[in-house]
Design a protein around this motif. Sequence first.
Motif: not given
Length: 321
Positions: A53-55, A65-87
């Motif tokens: 994850r990257i902040d 918000y944070f985002a997930f990051k893949s090994a492909n440097p161009t692929r970063v997920s949409r922003g995800i609300n820290v307070a609402l995401f359940v691990d």
Amino acid sequence: MSVAYSVGMAAPLEANYSALKAAAAVSLRGEATTEALVTCIRQSLELLAALPRIDLESKVPGKEYFAFKSANPTRVSRGINVALFVDDVDEVVEVLRTVITKDIPTTPLELHRALYTAAISYPAGADVTKTGDKKTPGTYFENFVGHLVARAFDADATKTITAPTLDLEISLPTDFIFDLGEGKSRIHLPVKASTRERVVQVWAHQRVLDGMHGVNRFRGVLVVLAETNKIGTTAITEVCLPNQWTAYQMYIAQMYRVYYLDLPEPYSGLRSTYPFLEVKPFADFFYECEEIANPTLAVTDLIEPATPPASLVGLPEDYEV
């Protein structure tokens, strides 16, 4: 641990998405759709859990918000609300199954966090496994919301508005229309990943329905994922147009409810100003769906209603005019 996907390799969530889409096309409220949805959510969250994850620098007051990051440097997920995401994947699936069976949790925030996590699971997973895919996340979210609402109302939906005229019959495509049966409201349910493009269409379709059948025969219920917009790969902001929404609500038609998975503060304030557009977290739907389905049932006052001013009080029953 990061996961690499080679160019030309089938996206790992594609089969799950396709199974959900096919099941929903047969029956939006069906058991097969439930199982396909749960599988898609579980596989998406398990895939994301293996990624770093990257902040994100949040330009949204009060939200992180944070985002997930893949090994492909161009692929970063949409922003995800820290307070609402359940691990906890199992927790999300368990809460989702209780909602589908109408066993609604007593804690609205617990429900809303699970709904948000489930809603953003596949879109975020698609972000990091495919490039330039804007269609499947939106279709997934449409089927996610459509299935939950179909189960809440125990009804399937159509996706076309038919508008007869003197000379021809016009069909307008929309998201979902629910006919709940005799004595119940009909529901116009548009579903959007965001409203930045063509949101006026939502109010325009509601106006067509009002013109055809009369005001409040169809209750308009808009459901939106979020209004967040990434700035490059490092920052995030919200894009909101509350004044435009106010104009649409005043001059085009009246939407009965607007629900968000990530509710923007500028829109939540529309509840307290004329024309009083009710914009709320999506979890609220499950606590008030009976009211929405019943055209004669209003919101119950939680506090004693105020005494009306003397000028509005009628004459005593024994008073002769």
